[in-house]
Motif scaffolding. Structure first.
Motif, PDB file in Angstrom:
ATOM      1  N   ARG A   4      -6.812  -0.380  -5.231  1.00 31.39           N
ATOM      2  CA  ARG A   4      -7.640   0.809  -5.505  1.00 31.39           C
ATOM      3  C   ARG A   4      -6.792   2.070  -5.339  1.00 31.39           C
ATOM      4  O   ARG A   4      -5.806   2.096  -4.595  1.00 31.39           O
ATOM      5  CB  ARG A   4      -8.828   0.875  -4.535  1.00 31.39           C
ATOM      6  CG  ARG A   4      -9.950  -0.100  -4.838  1.00 31.39           C
ATOM      7  CD  ARG A   4     -11.045   0.060  -3.807  1.00 31.39           C
ATOM      8  NE  ARG A   4     -10.485   0.085  -2.447  1.00 31.39           N
ATOM      9  CZ  ARG A   4     -11.078   0.614  -1.382  1.00 31.39           C
ATOM     10  NH1 ARG A   4     -12.267   1.155  -1.483  1.00 31.39           N
ATOM     11  NH2 ARG A   4     -10.491   0.590  -0.192  1.00 31.39           N
ATOM     12  N   ARG A   7      -2.505   4.286  -2.852  1.00 31.62           N
ATOM     13  CA  ARG A   7      -3.138   3.062  -3.356  1.00 31.62           C
ATOM     14  C   ARG A   7      -3.175   2.010  -2.267  1.00 31.62           C
ATOM     15  O   ARG A   7      -2.357   2.004  -1.341  1.00 31.62           O
ATOM     16  CB  ARG A   7      -2.401   2.534  -4.598  1.00 31.62           C
ATOM     17  CG  ARG A   7      -1.057   1.956  -4.273  1.00 31.62           C
ATOM     18  CD  ARG A   7      -0.566   0.870  -5.229  1.00 31.62           C
ATOM     19  NE  ARG A   7       0.638   0.278  -4.664  1.00 31.62           N
ATOM     20  CZ  ARG A   7       1.834   0.280  -5.258  1.00 31.62           C
ATOM     21  NH1 ARG A   7       1.994   0.812  -6.446  1.00 31.62           N
ATOM     22  NH2 ARG A   7       2.861  -0.286  -4.653  1.00 31.62           N
ATOM     23  N   ASP A   8      -4.137   1.089  -2.419  1.00 29.01           N
ATOM     24  CA  ASP A   8      -4.226  -0.124  -1.604  1.00 29.01           C
ATOM     25  C   ASP A   8      -3.117  -1.084  -1.970  1.00 29.01           C
ATOM     26  O   ASP A   8      -2.665  -1.071  -3.110  1.00 29.01           O
ATOM     27  CB  ASP A   8      -5.498  -0.888  -2.030  1.00 29.01           C
ATOM     28  CG  ASP A   8      -6.684  -0.579  -1.187  1.00 29.01           C
ATOM     29  OD1 ASP A   8      -6.506  -0.003  -0.120  1.00 29.01           O
ATOM     30  OD2 ASP A   8      -7.793  -0.936  -1.630  1.00 29.01           O
ATOM     31  N   SER A   9      -2.766  -1.960  -1.032  1.00 30.13           N
ATOM     32  CA  SER A   9      -1.906  -3.075  -1.431  1.00 30.13           C
ATOM     33  C   SER A   9      -2.725  -3.946  -2.387  1.00 30.13           C
ATOM     34  O   SER A   9      -3.946  -3.809  -2.465  1.00 30.13           O
ATOM     35  CB  SER A   9      -1.483  -3.864  -0.202  1.00 30.13           C
ATOM     36  OG  SER A   9      -2.628  -4.412   0.409  1.00 30.13           O
ATOM     37  N   PHE A  10      -2.051  -4.810  -3.102  1.00 28.49           N
ATOM     38  CA  PHE A  10      -2.807  -5.635  -4.056  1.00 28.49           C
ATOM     39  C   PHE A  10      -2.148  -6.986  -4.257  1.00 28.49           C
ATOM     40  O   PHE A  10      -1.008  -7.219  -3.847  1.00 28.49           O
ATOM     41  CB  PHE A  10      -2.970  -4.895  -5.401  1.00 28.49           C
ATOM     42  CG  PHE A  10      -1.664  -4.556  -6.084  1.00 28.49           C
ATOM     43  CD1 PHE A  10      -1.017  -3.350  -5.839  1.00 28.49           C
ATOM     44  CD2 PHE A  10      -1.088  -5.446  -6.991  1.00 28.49           C
ATOM     45  CE1 PHE A  10       0.177  -3.035  -6.478  1.00 28.49           C
ATOM     46  CE2 PHE A  10       0.107  -5.143  -7.625  1.00 28.49           C
ATOM     47  CZ  PHE A  10       0.742  -3.931  -7.366  1.00 28.49           C
ATOM     48  N   LYS A  26     -11.450   2.678  -8.270  1.00 29.48           N
ATOM     49  CA  LYS A  26     -10.703   1.566  -8.847  1.00 29.48           C
ATOM     50  C   LYS A  26     -10.440   1.911 -10.310  1.00 29.48           C
ATOM     51  O   LYS A  26     -11.371   2.071 -11.098  1.00 29.48           O
ATOM     52  CB  LYS A  26     -11.531   0.272  -8.736  1.00 29.48           C
ATOM     53  CG  LYS A  26     -10.882  -0.943  -9.376  1.00 29.48           C
ATOM     54  CD  LYS A  26      -9.624  -1.412  -8.660  1.00 29.48           C
ATOM     55  CE  LYS A  26      -8.955  -2.546  -9.449  1.00 29.48           C
ATOM     56  NZ  LYS A  26      -7.519  -2.654  -9.200  1.00 29.48           N
ATOM     57  N   ASP A  80       0.598   5.212   1.186  1.00 32.56           N
ATOM     58  CA  ASP A  80      -0.215   6.247   1.816  1.00 32.56           C
ATOM     59  C   ASP A  80      -0.241   7.479   0.905  1.00 32.56           C
ATOM     60  O   ASP A  80       0.617   7.647   0.025  1.00 32.56           O
ATOM     61  CB  ASP A  80       0.357   6.604   3.200  1.00 32.56           C
ATOM     62  CG  ASP A  80      -0.627   7.462   4.001  1.00 32.56           C
ATOM     63  OD1 ASP A  80      -1.848   7.394   3.733  1.00 32.56           O
ATOM     64  OD2 ASP A  80      -0.177   8.211   4.894  1.00 32.56           O
ATOM     65  N   GLU A  91     -11.479  11.120   1.940  1.00 28.54           N
ATOM     66  CA  GLU A  91     -10.882  10.134   1.026  1.00 28.54           C
ATOM     67  C   GLU A  91     -11.820   9.752  -0.103  1.00 28.54           C
ATOM     68  O   GLU A  91     -12.947   9.329   0.136  1.00 28.54           O
ATOM     69  CB  GLU A  91     -10.524   8.855   1.803  1.00 28.54           C
ATOM     70  CG  GLU A  91      -9.467   9.081   2.868  1.00 28.54           C
ATOM     71  CD  GLU A  91      -9.093   7.774   3.575  1.00 28.54           C
ATOM     72  OE1 GLU A  91      -9.884   6.808   3.490  1.00 28.54           O
ATOM     73  OE2 GLU A  91      -8.019   7.749   4.204  1.00 28.54           O
ATOM     74  N   ALA A 122       0.854  -1.195   0.000  1.00 30.00           N
ATOM     75  CA  ALA A 122       0.000   0.000   0.000  1.00 30.00           C
ATOM     76  C   ALA A 122       0.888   1.242   0.000  1.00 30.00           C
ATOM     77  O   ALA A 122       2.008   1.211   0.521  1.00 30.00           O
ATOM     78  CB  ALA A 122      -0.886  -0.008   1.237  1.00 30.00           C
ATOM     79  N   LEU A 175      -6.418   5.990  -4.131  1.00 25.88           N
ATOM     80  CA  LEU A 175      -6.933   6.948  -3.157  1.00 25.88           C
ATOM     81  C   LEU A 175      -6.626   8.369  -3.627  1.00 25.88           C
ATOM     82  O   LEU A 175      -5.498   8.650  -4.058  1.00 25.88           O
ATOM     83  CB  LEU A 175      -6.238   6.704  -1.811  1.00 25.88           C
ATOM     84  CG  LEU A 175      -6.420   7.789  -0.739  1.00 25.88           C
ATOM     85  CD1 LEU A 175      -7.882   7.903  -0.320  1.00 25.88           C
ATOM     86  CD2 LEU A 175      -5.547   7.477   0.472  1.00 25.88           C
ATOM     87  N   GLY A 196      -7.536  -5.778  -4.534  1.00 25.00           N
ATOM     88  CA  GLY A 196      -6.953  -4.543  -3.990  1.00 25.00           C
ATOM     89  C   GLY A 196      -6.526  -3.593  -5.089  1.00 25.00           C
ATOM     90  O   GLY A 196      -7.087  -3.579  -6.174  1.00 25.00           O
ATOM     91  N   TRP A 199     -11.995   7.027  -2.937  1.00 27.21           N
ATOM     92  CA  TRP A 199     -11.382   5.789  -3.426  1.00 27.21           C
ATOM     93  C   TRP A 199     -11.964   5.429  -4.776  1.00 27.21           C
ATOM     94  O   TRP A 199     -13.180   5.408  -4.935  1.00 27.21           O
ATOM     95  CB  TRP A 199     -11.637   4.639  -2.437  1.00 27.21           C
ATOM     96  CG  TRP A 199     -10.810   4.716  -1.184  1.00 27.21           C
ATOM     97  CD1 TRP A 199     -11.177   5.260   0.004  1.00 27.21           C
ATOM     98  CD2 TRP A 199      -9.475   4.214  -1.015  1.00 27.21           C
ATOM     99  NE1 TRP A 199     -10.157   5.142   0.916  1.00 27.21           N
ATOM    100  CE2 TRP A 199      -9.095   4.492   0.321  1.00 27.21           C
ATOM    101  CE3 TRP A 199      -8.555   3.563  -1.859  1.00 27.21           C
ATOM    102  CZ2 TRP A 199      -7.839   4.146   0.840  1.00 27.21           C
ATOM    103  CZ3 TRP A 199      -7.310   3.213  -1.339  1.00 27.21           C
ATOM    104  CH2 TRP A 199      -6.966   3.503  -0.016  1.00 27.21           C
TER     105      TRP A 199
END
Ligand SMILES: C[N+](C)(C)CCCC[C@H](N)C(=O)O
Ligand SMILES: O=C(O)CCC(=O)C(=O)O
Ligand SMILES: [Fe+2]
Length: 411
Positions: free
Chosen positions: A258, A381-384, A363, A230, A359, A228, A260, A256, A361
């Motif tokens: 996504r 981004r999210d982890s994936f 995709k 931040d 936030e 991820a 941000l 995951g 979010w």
């Protein structure tokens, strides 16, 4: 101090109040501070300047400025929009032999006989006072709910590439919100390049011109992993961070990942409301960011210096946020007591940036290209899991703004 803070607050809130009274259209008209009817103006010639009053505005124009800014054919070439006059040859104590106002025009006859003429409305528009009262770039500050409620339309690839009206409304949205989308783009680097070039020239950086990255650690940066990330702005390690970031996710088979998005100016505005001192510290302390790569055939050591918040000095309008906790260098550019204040201010800003209500979010999917104002909107981004490939590029801010102005937008 109190006066300065009031000034700060008024001007920053001007930016956000545009959001509250958002009526489309009003934003994009060129502002005219003054009407051309002479009766609305008062003027007076003093020893060193001409003073023009209009409503509650009292505008002062020094003679040396009035001579230098002359738009006559001998002083200024309208074909190239460039000055001909050699400014250094003007007598700094120059006084006109004659000054008069007729038909809404100020005309000055200089000692050598040269005549300079200005319409009063043009002068009013170019006055320092007008500049201190207006924002350069109207913006709508947003959080998740207000952005959703605004229902900002995405551009469509076909129309975007062929219609100036579609491009114009896309750029308008970008200027107002700091993000804008194009849908229906072929899932290729080439199409992403074409979409980007429709807006501006591309800015080449250490990552190249067009880039396409995946989690292979081919570069020494966390972006090239599945972790991820931040919220942050990119290229803070350049003295002039890239103005715009373009992302197009070409492929993702997994979970995951996504994206941000957070309006950094909305968060900064919250800091200003809560703690003007913190806002000032973030605008005052220069800090450094760096990008060091010493492996894998890449040798880079970039260092950029600048405060977290940058505002225009004449109207205190915020124009850039630099925020990247990954790339921030040790702070050695301010004395310890200032550094302590900086950490407290950074904590407050971070809390506002992390407010879940701020936030957005999304995709990113193949076909959907996002343009992000990297001087305003933070991304993360999210982890994936699985194979994920994202391509894109950076654009210089000046060139996007140039496109905007050429399309008749206020920028
Ligand atoms: C976008 N791309 C994957 C090419 C580069 C990523 C750069 C990441 C760097 N930490 C920064 O914030 O600038
Ligand atoms: O992988 C992503 O979606 C974004 C990563 C990132 O922050 C970047 O490439 O600048
Ligand atoms: Fe990034």
């Amino acid at each position: 101090m109190a006066g300065l803070l009031r000034h700060l607050r008024q001007n920053i809130s001007l930016v956000s109040s545009f959001g509250k009274s958002h009526t489309k259209g009003a934003y994009f008209q060129k502002r005219h501070l003054a009407s051309t009817t002479t009766t609305l103006y008062d003027w007076r010639a003093a020893d060193e300047y001409v003073e023009i009053s209009h409503g509650d505005a009292v505008m002062r124009f020094d003679y040396v400025w009035l001579r230098d800014t002359c738009r006559s054919a001998a002083s200024y070439n309208p074909k190239t929009s460039q000055r001909i006059l050699d400014t250094a040859s003007i007598d700094l104590n120059i006084r006109p032999a004659q000054t008069k106002v007729t038909d809404g025009h100020l005309s000055l006859t200089w000692p050598d006989g040269h005549v300079t003429s200005y319409s009063l409305s043009w002068l009013a528009e170019h006055s320092h006072q007008a500049k201190t009262r207006t924002v350069l770039q109207p913006r709508v500050l947003w959080n998740r709910d207000t952005y959703d409620a605004a229902q900002v339309p995405s551009a469509r690839w076909e129309e975007f590439m062929s219609s100036e009206a579609e491009l114009r409304s896309f750029v308008q949205n970008f200027l107002l919100y700091g993000i804008a989308f194009v849908d229906g783009v072929p899932a290729s680097v080439e199409a992403t390049e074409a979409v980007s070039e429709r807006v501006s020239i591309i800015r080449e950086t250490l990552y190249g011109r067009m880039w396409s990255f995946t989690s292979d650690l081919s570069r020494g940066d966390t972006a090239y992993t599945t972790q991820a990330l931040d919220r942050h702005t990119d290229t803070t390690y350049l003295h002039e961070p890239c103005g715009v970031q373009v992302f197009h996710c070409l492929q993702h088979e997994g979970t995951g990942g996504r994206t941000l998005l957070v309006d950094g100016f909305h968060a900064a505005h919250a800091v200003l409301e809560e703690s003007p001192e913190s806002f000032q510290v973030l605008g005052r302390v220069p800090i450094r960011h760096e990008n060091i790569e010493a492996e894998g055939g890449h040798r880079n050591h970039l260092v950029g210096t600048g405060p977290v918040l940058s505002a225009h000095p004449w109207n205190r309008e915020l124009y850039m946020i630099r925020y990247n906790n990954y790339d921030r260098a040790p702070i050695d550019t301010a004395p310890p007591e200032e550094v302590r204040r900086w950490y407290a201010a950074h904590r407050l800003l971070t809390a506002r940036l992390r407010d879940p209500g701020n936030e957005l979010w999304v995709k990113l999917t193949p076909g959907r290209v996002v343009f992000i104002d990297n001087w305003r909107v933070l991304h993360g981004r999210d982890s994936f899991t699985g194979l994920r490939r994202v391509c894109g590029c950076y654009l210089p801010r000046d060139d996007l703004l140039s496109t905007a102005r050429a399309l008749g937008l206020l920028a």
